[in-house]
Design a protein around this motif. Structure first.
Motif, PDB file in Angstrom:
ATOM      1  N   GLN A  80       0.833  -1.204   0.000  1.00  0.00           N
ATOM      2  CA  GLN A  80       0.000   0.000   0.000  1.00  0.00           C
ATOM      3  C   GLN A  80       0.869   1.255   0.000  1.00  0.00           C
ATOM      4  O   GLN A  80       1.877   1.339   0.697  1.00  0.00           O
ATOM      5  N   ALA A  81       0.440   2.253  -0.797  1.00  0.00           N
ATOM      6  CA  ALA A  81       1.140   3.530  -0.870  1.00  0.00           C
ATOM      7  C   ALA A  81       0.867   4.352   0.381  1.00  0.00           C
ATOM      8  O   ALA A  81      -0.176   4.225   1.021  1.00  0.00           O
ATOM      9  N   ASP A  82       1.816   5.201   0.704  1.00  0.00           N
ATOM     10  CA  ASP A  82       1.680   6.082   1.852  1.00  0.00           C
ATOM     11  C   ASP A  82       0.531   7.079   1.631  1.00  0.00           C
ATOM     12  O   ASP A  82       0.238   7.472   0.502  1.00  0.00           O
ATOM     13  N   GLU A  83      -0.090   7.504   2.708  1.00  0.00           N
ATOM     14  CA  GLU A  83      -1.228   8.425   2.614  1.00  0.00           C
ATOM     15  C   GLU A  83      -0.795   9.829   2.179  1.00  0.00           C
ATOM     16  O   GLU A  83      -1.509  10.504   1.438  1.00  0.00           O
ATOM     17  N   LYS A  84       0.390  10.267   2.591  1.00  0.00           N
ATOM     18  CA  LYS A  84       0.839  11.625   2.292  1.00  0.00           C
ATOM     19  C   LYS A  84       1.847  11.677   1.150  1.00  0.00           C
ATOM     20  O   LYS A  84       1.945  12.677   0.440  1.00  0.00           O
ATOM     21  N   ASN A  85       2.629  10.626   0.981  1.00  0.00           N
ATOM     22  CA  ASN A  85       3.689  10.611  -0.026  1.00  0.00           C
ATOM     23  C   ASN A  85       3.637   9.302  -0.800  1.00  0.00           C
ATOM     24  O   ASN A  85       4.517   8.445  -0.658  1.00  0.00           O
ATOM     25  N   PRO A  86       2.591   9.097  -1.633  1.00  0.00           N
ATOM     26  CA  PRO A  86       2.420   7.813  -2.326  1.00  0.00           C
ATOM     27  C   PRO A  86       3.564   7.524  -3.291  1.00  0.00           C
ATOM     28  O   PRO A  86       4.137   8.437  -3.891  1.00  0.00           O
ATOM     29  N   TRP A  87       3.870   6.256  -3.426  1.00  0.00           N
ATOM     30  CA  TRP A  87       5.017   5.881  -4.245  1.00  0.00           C
ATOM     31  C   TRP A  87       4.675   5.663  -5.718  1.00  0.00           C
ATOM     32  O   TRP A  87       3.525   5.473  -6.095  1.00  0.00           O
ATOM     33  N   SER A  88       5.712   5.733  -6.522  1.00  0.00           N
ATOM     34  CA  SER A  88       5.652   5.253  -7.896  1.00  0.00           C
ATOM     35  C   SER A  88       6.766   4.228  -8.033  1.00  0.00           C
ATOM     36  O   SER A  88       7.792   4.314  -7.350  1.00  0.00           O
ATOM     37  N   TYR A  89       6.563   3.261  -8.913  1.00  0.00           N
ATOM     38  CA  TYR A  89       7.563   2.194  -9.048  1.00  0.00           C
ATOM     39  C   TYR A  89       7.480   1.551 -10.418  1.00  0.00           C
ATOM     40  O   TYR A  89       6.494   1.699 -11.137  1.00  0.00           O
ATOM     41  N   VAL A  90       8.549   0.867 -10.773  1.00  0.00           N
ATOM     42  CA  VAL A  90       8.552  -0.008 -11.942  1.00  0.00           C
ATOM     43  C   VAL A  90       8.659  -1.432 -11.429  1.00  0.00           C
ATOM     44  O   VAL A  90       9.116  -1.673 -10.308  1.00  0.00           O
ATOM     45  N   TRP A  91       8.211  -2.356 -12.257  1.00  0.00           N
ATOM     46  CA  TRP A  91       8.275  -3.757 -11.834  1.00  0.00           C
ATOM     47  C   TRP A  91       8.516  -4.664 -13.037  1.00  0.00           C
ATOM     48  O   TRP A  91       8.264  -4.302 -14.183  1.00  0.00           O
ATOM     49  N   MET A  92       9.005  -5.872 -12.725  1.00  0.00           N
ATOM     50  CA  MET A  92       9.153  -6.901 -13.748  1.00  0.00           C
ATOM     51  C   MET A  92       8.803  -8.254 -13.149  1.00  0.00           C
ATOM     52  O   MET A  92       9.253  -8.594 -12.050  1.00  0.00           O
ATOM     53  N   GLY A  93       7.981  -9.019 -13.878  1.00  0.00           N
ATOM     54  CA  GLY A  93       7.635 -10.378 -13.490  1.00  0.00           C
ATOM     55  C   GLY A  93       8.513 -11.352 -14.260  1.00  0.00           C
ATOM     56  O   GLY A  93       8.577 -11.299 -15.491  1.00  0.00           O
ATOM     57  N   ILE A  94       9.207 -12.229 -13.530  1.00  0.00           N
ATOM     58  CA  ILE A  94      10.169 -13.144 -14.126  1.00  0.00           C
ATOM     59  C   ILE A  94       9.899 -14.557 -13.629  1.00  0.00           C
ATOM     60  O   ILE A  94       9.663 -14.781 -12.444  1.00  0.00           O
ATOM     61  N   ASP A  95       9.989 -15.509 -14.525  1.00  0.00           N
ATOM     62  CA  ASP A  95       9.841 -16.916 -14.165  1.00  0.00           C
ATOM     63  C   ASP A  95      11.088 -17.666 -14.620  1.00  0.00           C
ATOM     64  O   ASP A  95      11.854 -17.171 -15.439  1.00  0.00           O
ATOM     65  N   GLY A  96      11.285 -18.859 -14.106  1.00  0.00           N
ATOM     66  CA  GLY A  96      12.414 -19.670 -14.537  1.00  0.00           C
ATOM     67  C   GLY A  96      13.123 -20.335 -13.375  1.00  0.00           C
ATOM     68  O   GLY A  96      13.124 -19.832 -12.249  1.00  0.00           O
ATOM     69  N   LYS A  97      13.766 -21.459 -13.652  1.00  0.00           N
ATOM     70  CA  LYS A  97      14.365 -22.260 -12.592  1.00  0.00           C
ATOM     71  C   LYS A  97      15.616 -21.642 -11.978  1.00  0.00           C
ATOM     72  O   LYS A  97      16.042 -22.033 -10.888  1.00  0.00           O
ATOM     73  N   LEU A  98      16.233 -20.664 -12.656  1.00  0.00           N
ATOM     74  CA  LEU A  98      17.462 -20.073 -12.141  1.00  0.00           C
ATOM     75  C   LEU A  98      17.246 -18.752 -11.398  1.00  0.00           C
ATOM     76  O   LEU A  98      18.172 -18.239 -10.777  1.00  0.00           O
ATOM     77  N   VAL A  99      16.037 -18.211 -11.477  1.00  0.00           N
ATOM     78  CA  VAL A  99      15.795 -16.877 -10.913  1.00  0.00           C
ATOM     79  C   VAL A  99      16.048 -16.854  -9.405  1.00  0.00           C
ATOM     80  O   VAL A  99      16.735 -15.963  -8.891  1.00  0.00           O
ATOM     81  N   GLY A 100      15.512 -17.831  -8.697  1.00  0.00           N
ATOM     82  CA  GLY A 100      15.696 -17.885  -7.247  1.00  0.00           C
ATOM     83  C   GLY A 100      17.162 -17.977  -6.868  1.00  0.00           C
ATOM     84  O   GLY A 100      17.609 -17.335  -5.913  1.00  0.00           O
ATOM     85  N   ASP A 101      17.922 -18.760  -7.616  1.00  0.00           N
ATOM     86  CA  ASP A 101      19.350 -18.907  -7.331  1.00  0.00           C
ATOM     87  C   ASP A 101      20.096 -17.602  -7.585  1.00  0.00           C
ATOM     88  O   ASP A 101      20.947 -17.193  -6.788  1.00  0.00           O
TER      89      ASP A 101
END
Length: 285
Positions: A80-101
């Motif tokens: 949840q974004a802050d009430e007085k200073n809400p955030w903006s962000y970028v994101w990426m969804g990644i799948d694959g067997k090596l990502v966790g490592d």
């Protein structure tokens, strides 16, 4: 509510090591929230401006510009974004067997899912570059797979585990157990009364504890989990609205559509149309 620009792609080929799934940029309004959600893949957020918090397992993390957080697969999260200073962000969804490592070798583990970032502009530029590869061609698909490795390279070079303590809050054990029960039974006809019985606790008392720690009622949380699951099904499958409503535990498509619009601001049909390829999503007036 948020203004969100995103890219969601269905790959033609299978990439087992690391695979691009989606990415996006969001500018949130005060107290805009997402979740509770359970994902099947890694979702990495980089905070560009503002502040907010996210909760995972039994802990809340309060984060701000220049920090990031990872949502791992199969774990319920809420942010949840802050009430007085809400955030903006970028994101990426990644799948694959090596990502966790890869993440683990960077020091990002299930016990340390938030980190500091030194080069915000590079992350933002990379995500916006991804938006230019919207068309469904093999070349674009291959470029987006390359972007995943660029993103992880930036993360490896830029990310550092918090050098100072961040503000956290421990959830009540009953609340944590409630979230786990909901995660395991989201597809079923689960109720507040049945959860309270399973935990041998007074229903009203459990509801008060949950509201204090999570900021919403147990019923709202259950519905939001189901709607989040349905969003993934709408984006990634050809199931009909009726089939999806049944899979996420609603009695019929009408009650599902009503709950979906209440939470997302748009109908399931419109959501499905908007969540393919490159687009913007905002609530209907």
């Amino acid at each position: 509510m948020e203004e969100s620009l995103y890219l969601l792609k269905k790959t033609i080929n299978t990439y087992s090591d690391c695979c691009f799934l989606y990415c996006g940029f969001s500018q949130t309004e005060p107290k805009h929230s997402f979740g509770p959600a359970i994902r099947d893949q890694f979702l990495i957020h980089i905070i560009l401006k503002g502040e907010g918090y996210y909760s995972i397992k039994n802990q809340k993390y309060f984060l701000k510009k220049g920090q990031g957080f990872v949502i791992p697969p199969n774990v319920s999260t809420f942010y949840q974004a802050d009430e007085k200073n809400p955030w903006s962000y970028v994101w990426m969804g990644i799948d694959g067997k090596l990502v966790g490592d890869y993440l683990s070798r960077m020091g990002i583990t299930n016990d340390r899912l938030s980190f500091d970032i030194q080069d915000l502009d590079s992350f933002k530029s990379l995500i916006f570059e991804c938006f230019t590869y919207e068309k469904d061609t093999l070349t674009n698909e291959l470029v987006l797979q390359k972007q995943v490795y660029k993103f992880l390279e930036l993360l490896s070079k830029s990310a550092a585990i918090h050098r100072q303590e961040i503000l956290t809050k421990k959830m009540n054990p009953y609340v944590g157990r409630t979230i786990e029960i909901i995660r395991q039974n989201a597809y079923k006809n689960i109720s507040v009364a049945s959860i309270a019985d399973q935990l041998s606790i007074n229903r009203s008392y459990l509801s008060r504890l949950f509201q204090q720690d999570i900021g919403c009622s147990i019923k709202e949380y259950i519905n939001e989990i189901r709607i989040t699951i349905s969003c993934d099904l709408l984006s990634s499958t050809d199931y009909s609205i009726t089939e999806i409503s049944e899979k996420v535990g609603f009695a019929n498509s009408q009650s599902f559509s009503k709950a979906f619009k209440l939470i997302t601001g748009i109908s399931p049909t419109i959501y499905r149309k908007k969540r393919v390829g490159l687009g913007r999503i905002r609530k209907e007036e």
